[in-house]
Structures are given as structure tokens and as C-alpha cells.
Design an enzyme around this catalytic site. Structure first.
Site, short mmCIF file in Angstrom:
data_model
loop_
_atom_site.label_atom_id
_atom_site.label_comp_id
_atom_site.label_asym_id
_atom_site.label_seq_id
_atom_site.Cartn_x
_atom_site.Cartn_y
_atom_site.Cartn_z
CG ASP A 33 -1.93 0.99 1.08
OD1 ASP A 33 -2.41 1.51 0.03
OD2 ASP A 33 -2.52 1.27 2.43
N GLY A 34 0.40 2.27 -0.55
CA GLY A 34 1.06 3.57 -0.62
C GLY A 34 1.82 4.07 -1.99
CG ASN A 35 2.53 1.29 -5.05
OD1 ASN A 35 3.66 1.04 -4.23
ND2 ASN A 35 2.17 0.18 -5.46
CD1 TRP A 38 7.80 6.56 -1.59
CD2 TRP A 38 7.47 6.55 -3.93
NE1 TRP A 38 8.98 6.64 -2.12
CE2 TRP A 38 8.76 6.70 -3.67
CE3 TRP A 38 7.11 6.47 -5.20
CZ2 TRP A 38 9.71 6.49 -4.69
CZ3 TRP A 38 8.04 6.52 -6.08
CH2 TRP A 38 9.38 6.66 -5.80
CG HIS A 50 0.80 1.91 -9.49
ND1 HIS A 50 0.27 1.56 -8.25
CD2 HIS A 50 -0.13 2.73 -10.01
CE1 HIS A 50 -0.97 2.19 -8.06
NE2 HIS A 50 -1.22 2.82 -9.01
CG ASN A 81 -7.18 -2.02 -6.52
OD1 ASN A 81 -6.13 -2.61 -6.13
ND2 ASN A 81 -7.58 -0.99 -5.66
NE ARG A 202 -3.47 -1.12 4.15
CZ ARG A 202 -4.86 -1.00 3.66
NH1 ARG A 202 -5.63 -2.11 4.33
NH2 ARG A 202 -5.08 -0.20 2.78
NE ARG A 208 -8.84 0.70 4.75
CZ ARG A 208 -8.32 1.79 4.61
NH1 ARG A 208 -7.95 2.64 5.70
NH2 ARG A 208 -8.04 2.41 3.50
CB SER A 210 -8.70 -3.33 2.69
OG SER A 210 -8.33 -2.35 3.05
#
Length: 253
Positions: A33-35, A38, A50, A81, A202, A208, A210
Site C-alpha cells: 500500500d502507498g504507491n 509515495w 506503481h 481496483n 501492511r 485495516r 481491506s
């Protein structure tokens, strides 16, 4: 090498030196998570984020190999997604396809897809199937690539598969209701035959699941890391293992 890199390297070696390999989780699930966040913080595009996240995967697997991890599940694309606009989804799928090809070409990992293939474009399906077939005989870490994956969808698919199997056998609903149990459903999960994840990591600070591995993570330990996935470092990984080793797992007892 600057002073910061030197200090980081020394600290990472110190953490690694104190790691008890007997306490290392055998199966780690990772929510990448966080691409996009970032990339935004770095002044880049979501696609660059990504791509940086995909490039991080090989590093992670190298760290896992060094610490005797046996199975890694990477959540790369959720069923949610797939609802993204086409101009966002198509580049992301291309990056995922390249990452899966790279995993297969590496020669060390066994690649296994977890998710609903039918929800994915034909090209993505082909890449996943070819990677799995090409790596069947590899003896390294089993890498589950969760693409088009949703935890609720997996359970629904497992129940559907179970019902179809018993329909072919001629089992009545009454007979099935008498015998069905947890193990019967588990035999139809995407990860059937694999150990459940001991640890789920995560990144990006979200606390969470998800919907990630809802069935398999019933007894998993969780580690939430503040850093965005492309910035995830070896020391962050080692801290997760150290934190896991310090916990007393009771499994409800």
C-alpha cells in the site's frame, strides 16, 4: 555512502544479528500500500509510484530468502481496483504483468496466482498462467501474486467450488449440510494446501485488512508500517520480524 546510509546499514545489521531464525514466520502476507501517495510526495505520477512499488518486490523476496521465509503472498490488485477508470487501470495492469514476468524470469521463485482469473483481461490471465507454469519446478519461495483478489470473493468462490464438486458426486444438500466443515471449505480456497499466513504486513500506515485473506488470517499477527511501500526498507522488514518473534501466539487458548 553518506553518514545516514552508514548509520542505517549498521542498525539493520544489528537488528538482523539479533533475529532468531527459529521464530521467523513461514508465510508472510504483504499488502503493498502507498504507491500513489509515495509518488505524490515525490512529485511523480501514479504510474511511477506503481513502477517503484513493483521494483521493490524483488528486494523483499531477497530479504525473505535470507531469513528462511517459505511463502509470501503479495496483494497487487484487489477486485475493487478493477473498478478504476480505464486510463488508471490499464497502465497498472501493464506494470503488474511486467512484475509477474520478472518474478518468473528470476528463476528462484515459484509463482502462484490467487484471485479470480475471469475478472481480468485476457492478456493478464495469460501472463499469470504462463508464469505459474514456467516456475512449477522451482524450489525457492512460493510467491502468491494476488491479482484480482478479494477476500469475500475468495470465500464465495470456495463455497461455489465445494457445491459444484459435490453436485458432480451426487451428494444431496442434506448430506452436504451434515458433513461440511471448516476443512472442506479450506480445501477450495485459492491457497489450498498452503500454510496460513503467520504474519500480515501492511505499509503506508493504514490499519485495516481491506478484505485481505479473510479466511486464512484468522490467527495471523499483524504489523502496520508507516512507510509507503516503495520506501519500504530492509530494516522495516526486520523490525516486522522482530516484532512478530516477540509476540506470544495463543491461537485462542
Amino acid at each position: 555512502m553518506n553518514l545516514r546510509d552508514l548509520v542505517y546499514g549498521l542498525y539493520a545489521r544489528r537488528v538482523e544479528g539479533r533475529l532468531d531464525h527459529a521464530q521467523v514466520p513461514k508465510h508472510i502476507g504483504v499488502i503493498l500500500d502507498g504507491n500513489r501517495r509515495w509518488a505524490k510526495a515525490s512529485g511523480g505520477t501514479p504510474e511511477q509510484g506503481h513502477k517503484a512499488g513493483a521494483d521493490k518486490i524483488q528486494e523483499l523476496l531477497g530479504w525473505c530468502a535470507e531469513t528462511d521465509v517459505e511463502v509470501v503472498t503479495l496483494w497487487m490488485l484487489s477486485t475493487d481496483n478493477l473498478n478504476r477508470p480505464e486510463d488508471q487501470l490499464l497502465p497498472l495492469l501493464g506494470i503488474i504483468e511486467d512484475a509477474v514476468r520478472a518474478l518468473a524470469a528470476d528463476g528462484r521463485w515459484r509463482v502462484h496466482h490467487v484471485g479470480t482469473l475471469d475478472l481480468l483481461p485476457a492478456r493478464t490471465q495469460s501472463v499469470l498462467k504462463e508464469a505459474e507454469q514456467a516456475t512449477l519446478d522451482n524450489t525457492g519461495i512460493l510467491v502468491n501474486v494476488a491479482v484480482g483478489y478479494g477476500g469475500r470473493q475468495e470465500i464465495a468462490d470456495a463455497v461455489r467450488s465445494l457445491l459444484l464438486e459435490h453436485a458432480e458426486r451426487g451428494t444431496s444438500f442434506e448430506e452436504l449440510a451434515e458433513i461440511v466443515d471448516i476443512d472442506h471449505i479450506a480445501e477450495h480456497l485459492y491457497t489450498r494446501g498452503q500454510p496460513d499466513p503467520d504474519l500480515v504486513i501492511r505499509t503506508s500506515g493504514e490499519q485495516r485488512l481491506s478484505g485481505f485473506m479473510l479466511w486464512q488470517s484468522a490467527h495471523s499477527e499483524y504489523y502496520f508500517c508507516e512507510v509507503h511501500w516503495p520506501a519500504f526498507r530492509k530494516v522495516d522488514f526486520l523490525r516486522a520480524l522482530r516484532d512478530y518473534a516477540a509476540r506470544h501466539r495463543r491461537f485462542g487458548n
